[in-house]
Design an enzyme around this catalytic site. Structure first.
Site, PDB file in Angstrom:
ATOM      1  CD  GLU B  58     -15.364  59.213 -36.788  1.00  3.78           C
ATOM      2  OE1 GLU B  58     -15.236  58.311 -35.861  1.00  3.78           O
ATOM      3  OE2 GLU B  58     -14.711  59.935 -37.228  1.00  3.78           O
ATOM      4  CG  ASP B  83     -14.032  57.099 -46.758  1.00  7.45           C
ATOM      5  OD1 ASP B  83     -13.585  56.432 -47.619  1.00  7.45           O
ATOM      6  OD2 ASP B  83     -14.430  58.185 -47.160  1.00  7.45           O
ATOM      7  CG  PHE B  84     -13.391  59.060 -41.269  1.00  6.76           C
ATOM      8  CD1 PHE B  84     -12.540  57.950 -41.585  1.00  6.76           C
ATOM      9  CD2 PHE B  84     -12.842  60.123 -41.461  1.00  6.76           C
ATOM     10  CE1 PHE B  84     -11.347  58.026 -42.196  1.00  6.76           C
ATOM     11  CE2 PHE B  84     -11.665  60.382 -41.865  1.00  6.76           C
ATOM     12  CZ  PHE B  84     -10.773  59.457 -42.340  1.00  6.76           C
ATOM     13  CG  HIS B 125      -9.265  60.177 -46.989  1.00  4.22           C
ATOM     14  ND1 HIS B 125      -8.402  59.228 -46.436  1.00  4.22           N
ATOM     15  CD2 HIS B 125      -9.462  61.029 -45.787  1.00  4.22           C
ATOM     16  CE1 HIS B 125      -7.805  59.549 -45.309  1.00  4.22           C
ATOM     17  NE2 HIS B 125      -8.381  60.611 -44.766  1.00  4.22           N
TER      18      HIS B 125
END
Lengths: 337, 321
Positions: B58, B83-84, B125
């Site tokens: 990311e 979330d990531f 998630h």
């Protein structure tokens, strides 16, 4: 019929490089002096000992290429084509400088001209260069190269790993130059990484890796010139590890008393500027008088530019637009103050 | 024609790619696979070379987006789950968010974040990230609640010269259907009155707009008329619309699905207290998720987040004050 510009000889390139190195060193000395006089807001971070690598990085590039210099790249930035006034205006906070007093010390750039304005987070600029290269690819500009400059400390970051792996997956024409100057602030190599050499990592990323002497100008020019040519010809990312020693503190606030004295007397501890002058004088490429003349011109140029920078106004907080968005309609102006 | 919220996002991207050569999509599994939620289904085939699979990186994805945006492109980055995006947070807030201010050169990125809770998704998630991005200067944060907004606001996001965090709610992906609307569209940054009422203002955004509307219908049966304000973008925040609504109703209930400390609901309450205090007939009230990670089990999750039921309960207490 148009003239075809011949590849400059290594001697001519070395002389060109030496002149930028001299200006960079004179500028460093001036910044150190201004810092001690309290004339600079914030920190001062010098390039001493890294000029050969830095200038060779920029001189390996061509018009249209991309360059992400880092903290100790004054010589490279000048060689890439910026004005001597840019670093001076940035350090002095001039409203006329590239960052207009909004950002200072080593954080300046000209993104429209392909020279990025670094942020402090190490490793973060590598993928930005990759983005510029991907943009070129999508726009059909296939012959450009991007060079990103980092230090040994940056190699420990997740950003470095993600970006080098990404560039390898995309086979981007990225030259990633690591100035291994033995210390990240005060942290020595043996607390930074456990591999024998950082170049060993290249095979893990599936990229070409080269380790070389960062204190020798000619070696730097040859290695980085070859790396840029390989990247330009479609051979993908190039991981270039240059060994040298930072000949100053992390910043001018740091006396670098932690540096191992044995390193200072070893090969990596050589002053690349002294080495370059000695070799070019010994080979009769230049004379000692040439060098003295260039240095005195550099001093004149720096003094004049600093005097100009000091006369220029700083930013006016009451005329500042205080807008972090370019879309005026989306700027909130009604904060309770 | 009625389509889903997810289809609207896919269609908006198809249109952006068709209309502007500078647009490309980069993200994990977005290419031939069509994305984890199929938001890029068939786009790689329709637009060869412009829908690009990324490694699971990311930070590098967003760094690449910054470089491409500076280089004249309009990247749309899909992070698989909001979330990531914490892994790429630095590039978004310190690189993209500061670039225009520092250099005078805009950085037009659209960061698509599939956000919010769905049953059984658990702590990693399910999160709502709008407040932490909104906290930073230099970013626009969109939270569309309707099919039409998902479509048109995503097109707006791509056109805006500044970095946009586009918070698309996963719970709405398959279940929310609607048409793309026609006629005049609200400008970016303007809130919408989703339901008119006289007794209290429920100010909210994203999936909570639908919970609030359900609560308002339940309350209407008891003679309580709640006005529902859909913020649409949380940054900029349409303070004028919020205060105008509170001026009509005299009561504020601000609802958000994110964690309770600080955040969008606190910002709304602070602005109403600061600028619209005289309009208030009762203390302003907030309703958020609980101050724990988002739970996995459906029974825990249903109580962790605000729901039509808890919103209606809060509204009843507020109108009695």
């Amino acid at each position: 019929m148009a003239f075809v510009e011949a590849e400059p000889t290594i001697e001519l390139l070395s002389v060109k490089a030496l002149r930028f190195m001299l200006v960079s060193r004179v500028l460093d000395d001036k910044f150190a002096s201004l810092y001690r006089m309290g004339k600079i807001h914030g920190g001062v971070f010098l390039s001493r000992g890294q000029e050969a690598l830095s200038v060779a990085s920029a001189l390996s590039l061509q018009p249209g290429d991309l360059y992400a210099p880092l903290i100790r790249d004054t010589a490279g930035r000048l060689a890439f084509g910026e004005s001597l006034l840019d670093p001076i205006r940035t350090y002095l906070g001039s409203a006329l400088g590239p960052m207009r007093g909004r950002d200072g010390n080593v954080h300046w750039g000209h993104p429209r001209l392909g020279m990025y304005a670094m942020i402090s987070h190490l490793g973060a600029m590598i993928s930005v260069v990759s983005g510029g290269l991907l943009a070129h690819r999508l726009q059909g500009r296939r012959s450009t190269v991007g060079l990103s400059s980092v230090g040994d400390g940056a190699t420990s970051t997740g950003a470095f790993h993600e970006a080098l792996n990404q560039a390898a997956v995309e086979q981007l024409p990225l030259v990633l130059v690591v100035a291994n100057n033995c210390y990240a602030y005060s942290t020595p190599n043996n607390r930074q990484f456990a591999c024998k050499s950082l170049v060993d990592r290249a095979v893990g990323y599936g990229v070409k890796g080269v380790e070389f002497d960062g204190t020798d100008l000619e070696t730097c020019l040859r290695e980085l010139g070859s790396a840029a040519a390989r990247a330009r010809s479609g051979q993908g990312p190039q991981l270039m590890i240059a060994n040298l020693l930072r000949l100053c503190g992390h910043g001018e606030h740091d006396d670098a008393s932690y540096v191992d004295p044995n390193l200072k007397t070893s090969q990596v501890g050589r002053d690349c500027l002294e080495v370059a002058i000695r070799k070019l004088v010994d080979s009769k490429t230049v004379t000692a008088e040439d060098v003295a003349l260039w240095k005195s011109r550099a001093i004149d140029d720096v003094e004049r530019a600093v005097a100009q920078g000091q006369r220029e106004p700083g930013p006016d907080p009451y005329r500042e637009d205080w807008s972090a968005l370019s879309t005026e309609a989306l700027v909130e102006r009604n904060w309770p103050q | 024609m009625s389509i889903t919220y997810l289809e609207a996002i896919r269609e908006a991207q198809a249109r952006a790619l068709a209309e502007d050569d500078r647009v490309f999509i980069y993200g994990q599994d977005v290419g031939a696979f069509g994305g984890a939620f199929k938001a890029t289904k068939n786009l790689a085939r329709e637009f060869p070379g412009r829908v690009i699979d990324s490694p699971i990186s990311e930070d590098a994805m967003l760094g690449l987006a910054v470089g491409a945006a500076i280089g004249g492109m309009r990247p749309i980055i899909e992070v698989q789950f909001a979330d990531f995006s914490t892994v790429g947070f630095n590039q978004m807030v310190n690189q993209a968010g500061t670039h225009y201010w520092r250099t005078g050169m805009p950085c037009p990125i659209t960061l698509r974040l599939p956000c919010g809770g769905t049953s059984g998704s658990g702590p990693f998630h399910s999160q709502s990230m709008e407040a932490i991005y909104a906290h930073y200067p230099g970013l626009v944060v969109m939270t569309p609640a309707t099919v039409a907004d998902a479509y048109h606001m995503l097109l707006d996001a791509v056109k805006i010269d500044d970095p946009v965090v586009f918070c698309e709610h996963k719970l709405l992906y398959y279940h929310l259907k609607g048409d793309l609307g026609s006629g005049d569209r609200l400008a970016v940054g303007k809130a919408r009155i989703a339901r008119v009422g006289r007794d209290l203002s429920i100010v909210t955004y994203g999936a909570m707009v639908h919970e609030a509307t359900k609560a308002a219908e339940e309350l209407a049966g008891e003679g309580i008329e709640a006005e529902v304000v859909d913020l649409r973008t949380v940054k900029p925040l349409d303070t004028d619309c919020i205060i105008a609504s509170v001026a009509r109703t005299g009561r504020l209930l601000c609802v958000g699905e994110a964690y309770p400390w600080g955040g969008v609901t606190a910002e709304v309450v602070a602005r109403v207290a600061g600028e619209g205090f005289n309009f208030l007939d009762a203390p302003p009230m907030r309703l958020n998720a609980k101050d724990t990670p988002v739970p996995y089990h459906p029974d825990l999750w249903a109580v962790h987040r605000p729901s039509a039921r808890s919103i209606a309960d809060s509204a009843r207490r507020l109108v009695q004050m």
